[in-house]
Design an enzyme around this catalytic site. Structure first.
Site, PDB file in Angstrom:
ATOM      1  N   LYS A  43      35.163  38.062  54.115  1.00  0.00           N
ATOM      2  CA  LYS A  43      36.219  38.497  53.184  1.00  0.00           C
ATOM      3  C   LYS A  43      36.379  40.014  53.202  1.00  0.00           C
ATOM      4  O   LYS A  43      35.421  40.753  52.923  1.00  0.00           O
ATOM      5  CB  LYS A  43      35.873  38.005  51.780  1.00  0.00           C
ATOM      6  CG  LYS A  43      36.952  38.243  50.724  1.00  0.00           C
ATOM      7  CD  LYS A  43      36.501  37.622  49.395  1.00  0.00           C
ATOM      8  CE  LYS A  43      37.566  37.668  48.325  1.00  0.00           C
ATOM      9  NZ  LYS A  43      37.124  37.007  47.073  1.00  0.00           N
ATOM     10  N   VAL A  95      40.740  33.238  39.673  1.00  0.00           N
ATOM     11  CA  VAL A  95      40.564  33.362  38.224  1.00  0.00           C
ATOM     12  C   VAL A  95      41.831  33.909  37.549  1.00  0.00           C
ATOM     13  O   VAL A  95      42.059  33.668  36.372  1.00  0.00           O
ATOM     14  CB  VAL A  95      39.344  34.250  37.863  1.00  0.00           C
ATOM     15  CG1 VAL A  95      38.053  33.565  38.265  1.00  0.00           C
ATOM     16  CG2 VAL A  95      39.426  35.636  38.482  1.00  0.00           C
ATOM     17  N   MET A  96      42.640  34.645  38.313  1.00  0.00           N
ATOM     18  CA  MET A  96      43.922  35.130  37.770  1.00  0.00           C
ATOM     19  C   MET A  96      44.988  34.061  38.042  1.00  0.00           C
ATOM     20  O   MET A  96      44.837  33.251  38.953  1.00  0.00           O
ATOM     21  CB  MET A  96      44.315  36.444  38.449  1.00  0.00           C
ATOM     22  CG  MET A  96      43.356  37.587  38.164  1.00  0.00           C
ATOM     23  SD  MET A  96      43.973  39.171  38.796  1.00  0.00           S
ATOM     24  CE  MET A  96      43.920  38.916  40.560  1.00  0.00           C
ATOM     25  N   GLU A 110      36.342  28.771  48.435  1.00  0.00           N
ATOM     26  CA  GLU A 110      35.434  29.919  48.631  1.00  0.00           C
ATOM     27  C   GLU A 110      34.062  29.551  48.040  1.00  0.00           C
ATOM     28  O   GLU A 110      33.991  28.892  46.985  1.00  0.00           O
ATOM     29  CB  GLU A 110      36.044  31.097  47.857  1.00  0.00           C
ATOM     30  CG  GLU A 110      35.252  32.379  47.833  1.00  0.00           C
ATOM     31  CD  GLU A 110      35.952  33.457  46.980  1.00  0.00           C
ATOM     32  OE1 GLU A 110      36.922  33.141  46.240  1.00  0.00           O
ATOM     33  OE2 GLU A 110      35.542  34.630  47.074  1.00  0.00           O
ATOM     34  N   CYS A 134      40.569  33.990  49.145  1.00  0.00           N
ATOM     35  CA  CYS A 134      40.963  34.279  47.767  1.00  0.00           C
ATOM     36  C   CYS A 134      41.717  35.599  47.604  1.00  0.00           C
ATOM     37  O   CYS A 134      42.853  35.702  48.023  1.00  0.00           O
ATOM     38  CB  CYS A 134      39.744  34.196  46.843  1.00  0.00           C
ATOM     39  SG  CYS A 134      40.244  33.858  45.124  1.00  0.00           S
TER      40      CYS A 134
HETATM   41  C1  ACM Z   1      38.502  35.966  44.016  1.00  0.00           C
HETATM   42  O1  ACM Z   1      38.783  36.663  45.001  1.00  0.00           O
HETATM   43  N1  ACM Z   1      37.551  35.062  44.076  1.00  0.00           N
HETATM   44  C2  ACM Z   1      39.224  36.124  42.755  1.00  0.00           C
END
Ligand code: ACM
Length: 264
Positions: A115, A175-176, A41, A148
């Site tokens: 997205k 990040v998670m 991304e 993501c």
């Molecule tokens: C994300 O959607 N970049 C955590």
């Protein structure tokens, strides 16, 4: 056919530097015979923006902007299909967290995805995607694209699979910690291959988890990246497995759906 992820650390707000990184890493994947390469991304800009203005300065139009032009040229030069996340401005003042799909000679720019499920501070800068989930038939495979945090909503992968995706290309900036565990299940429940291309590194105190993942329709992890290195993985996949939704003599996981009971 062989598919690949490129796990990289984008240089923040420096598209030119990221084009060189991507060129080198996509080159490595193609040397190992990858036919479809997925980049992270926002591979061109980095992620942790402070202001809308910062995004506007590096975002480009699709397809008439520098990142799409770079990707079209790279795909042509390396004779490969590429899915890559990029910051999009639409010429009307709107910003989207998008992905572009491009292909080798004769294909060029194929399409884009915006997205749908924005994560956390992305909501401050980007508009939610308004193009829906789309499957791109690239001849050698049907490729669905999501970005993501879309993974957190099983409907994203399900919609793509019901629309015929055999591979889900999943540019990410995770990040998670959960997606590397969840994606094999998304692959299993939809009987598709998933290619999650994540990034590594840290921006303004936000750390990205790496662990890019290629998962099979049987929930096998075919490749998983490290937590902190730029790297490429190339994996052979068997699309006949993704095309066949039967899991035994009596169960076809798509024909056995009971959508009349899924309404609320
Ligand atoms: C994300 O959607 N970049 C955590």
């Amino acid at each position: 056919m062989k598919v690949a992820y490129v796990q990289m650390e984008p240089a923040f707000l420096n598209p030119e530097r990221n084009y060189s990184k991507a060129e080198k890493l996509v080159g490595e994947a193609v040397e190992k015979s990858a036919k479809l390469v997925v980049l992270p991304e926002l591979f061109d800009t980095g992620y942790n923006f402070e202001s809308r203005k910062e995004v506007e300065e590096v975002a480009g139009e699709i397809p008439d902007g520098p990142t799409t032009e770079f990707l079209v040229e790279l795909a042509r030069e390396k004779e490969v299909f590429i899915v890559a996340g990029t910051a999009e401005k639409d010429g009307k003042g709107n910003l989207y967290n998008s992905a572009v799909i491009v292909g080798p000679t004769g294909w060029g720019y194929i399409g884009k995805y915006r997205k749908v499920h924005l994560f956390n501070r992305e909501k401050l800068f980007f508009r939610p995607g308004n193009l829906g989930f789309h499957v791109f038939n690239i001849g050698i495979a049907k490729v669905g694209v999501m970005i993501c945090f879309d993974w957190f909503f099983p409907e994203s992968a399900r919609t793509l699979a019901l629309k015929g995706a055999e591979i889900i290309a999943h540019p990410s900036n995770l990040v998670m910690p959960y997606a590397p565990r969840a994606m094999p299940i998304r692959a299993l429940e939809n009987r598709v291959y998933t290619v999650t291309a994540n990034r590594v590194g840290e921006e303004r105190g936000l750390k990205f988890i790496g662990k890019s993942t290629i998962a099979s329709p049987l929930a096998d992890v075919l490749a998983m990246g490290s937590e902190n290195k730029e790297e490429v993985a190339v994996v052979e996949i068997d699309l006949s497995l993704a095309r066949d939704k039967r899991i035994n003599e009596r169960n076809d996981i798509f024909k056995d759906r009971r959508p009349q009971y899924y309404v609320i």
